[in-house]
Design an enzyme around this catalytic site. Structure first.
Site, mmCIF file in Angstrom:
data_model
loop_
_atom_site.group_PDB
_atom_site.id
_atom_site.type_symbol
_atom_site.label_atom_id
_atom_site.label_comp_id
_atom_site.label_asym_id
_atom_site.label_seq_id
_atom_site.Cartn_x
_atom_site.Cartn_y
_atom_site.Cartn_z
ATOM 1 N N GLY A 1 0.906 -1.162 -0.081
ATOM 2 C CA GLY A 1 -0.107 0.030 0.110
ATOM 3 C C GLY A 1 0.893 1.197 -0.048
ATOM 4 O O GLY A 1 0.356 2.437 -0.166
ATOM 5 N N ASP A 2 2.160 1.227 0.304
ATOM 6 C CA ASP A 2 2.926 2.266 0.202
ATOM 7 C C ASP A 2 4.020 2.214 -0.674
ATOM 8 O O ASP A 2 4.150 3.156 -1.548
ATOM 9 C CB ASP A 2 3.898 2.056 1.541
#
Length: 416
Positions: A183-184
């Protein structure tokens, strides 16, 4: 002091100056990708430093604790200067940096830079060629005002809302977080691509622009198949364990000493697998010969393959399938450190660690280039370590503020 990022052979992005205001994982991972390819990334930190400096793990003998493995991994190849952007002097210095830079990257919540008087429009007036890039959970209102624009977001939030958790897990009613922080890192990688596209445009036209990635958007793009599955087939995809909804066999299988992955996206691979299993008749059986038929008879296919894999070790399966059928053992970190592929591809890199007599090891640079190979040129910087050089380069005023600097280092801290 550590060797400057330009030491040694120049990378493909040599000469590109990037002002990096990012913290945590997503933003620093993006600027790390640029730094790995030779960009001069100047990490602008608050006087107390990026708070991820305090996050471990730490070397057992590290008495300095200037940073841990987390910070080291994603801030290599960068230079550091401490500026207080809440002060007039700090903002004035920052504007001088911007005037001489190609790119600014930040991942604050929406509106933070505007409230400091350092928003995109202000910086573009100082440097019309500037590429201003930001990474936020739900994007910036300049490119599309999300109803969630004021929500903070981290990896787990992006994975949940972007769709990856919705198709990951052991059963339809058990969504599961993916282990690494995709997600990063996925939004970060996409933003690095966007930055270079905008830099290319600026080189052609002399005009910079605002570049924006929403973590939500990036994860949705990563999960692209859920969009066409829902649109074309009217289904709502759910977690399906270790298989694939459209291909069979395609997933994980238990071995005698762990797990392996086997993939047969083409029918010829299925036939080769059946031969290796000692079951060549399955390769021509009309129930299993074509992929679509195997999907219909998924349970029978999985049972047949599993009955074979569970009686053999990962090494035995590799000897039988390697080079014939798409195959790979499920590796843990110890397996990866021992794998000759990783060694020859230089995917584990030793780095000096200030305060420790030992070297740390971090992940290497996956992008391979024949003329301008990116590499880990220098360890992560100490806070404000390069302030003297940066102030001279950009004609910044001498600081009136004492920062918790660690500029004095020994030869032990030099990076090869």
């Amino acid at each position: 002091m550590s060797a400057p990022p330009e030491a040694g052979l120049p990378g493909a992005l040599a000469g590109l100056k990037v002002i990096d205001l990012t913290v945590m994982l997503a933003g620093p991972f993006c600027t790390m990708l640029l730094a790995d390819q030779g960009a001069d990334v100047i990490k602008v930190e608050p006087p107390e430093g990026d708070h991820t400096r305090t996050v471990g793990p730490f070397m057992p003998d590290d008495g300095l604790r200037a940073f841990g493995g987390y910070f080291q991994s994603v801030n290599r190849n960068k230079r550091s200067i401490a500026l207080d952007l809440k002060s007039a002097a700090g903002r004035a210095d920052f504007l001088k940096l911007v005037a001489g830079a190609d790119v600014v990257v930040e991942n604050f919540r929406s509106g933070v830079m505007d409230r400091l008087g350092l928003g995109y429009e202000t910086l573009a007036a100082v440097n019309p060629r500037l590429v201003y890039a930001c990474l936020r959970g739900f994007g910036d209102p300049r490119t599309g005002a999300s109803p969630y624009v004021d929500w903070p977001a981290y990896d787990v939030v992006a994975q949940a809302m972007g769709g990856v958790m919705g198709i990951t897990g052991p059963a339809p009613d058990q969504p599961l977080k993916v282990g690494p922080g995709i997600g990063d890192t996925v939004p970060a990688t996409m933003l690095a691509f966007g930055i270079l596209a905008a830099v290319r445009h600026a080189d052609r036209t002399g005009r910079g622009q605002f570049v924006d990635i929403a973590m939500y958007d990036a994860i949705l793009a990563l999960c692209e198949r859920i969009a066409f599955q829902h649109s074309y087939a009217g289904v709502v995809p759910h977690p399906e364990g270790n298989g694939h909804p459209l291909l069979c066999p395609f997933g994980l299988f238990r071995a005698a000493d762990g797990w392996v992955s086997i993939a047969c996206p083409q029918d010829r691979f299925w036939r080769d697998l059946c031969t290796a299993m000692g079951r060549p008749e399955l390769g021509s059986d009309p129930r299993y010969a074509l992929n679509n038929d195997r999907v219909v008879h998924r349970a029978e296919v999985i049972e047949a393959v599993t009955a074979w894999t569970t009686t053999r070790s990962k090494a035995e399966l590799g000897a039988a399938l390697g080079g014939r059928v798409p195959f790979g053992p499920v590796n843990d970190a110890a397996d990866i450190f021992a794998d000759p592929h990783v060694a020859v591809r230089e995917m584990l890199q030793p780095v000096e660690h200030p305060g420790s007599a030992r070297r740390g090891t971090i992940a290497g640079v996956p992008l391979r280039m024949t003329l301008t190979q990116g590499r880990v040129r220098s360890r992560a910087p100490l806070l404000d370590e390069h302030a003297e050089d940066i102030r001279a380069e950009f004609a910044l005023a001498e600081p009136s503020l004492q920062t918790p600097s660690h500029r004095t280092t020994s030869n032990q801290d030099q990076t090869s």
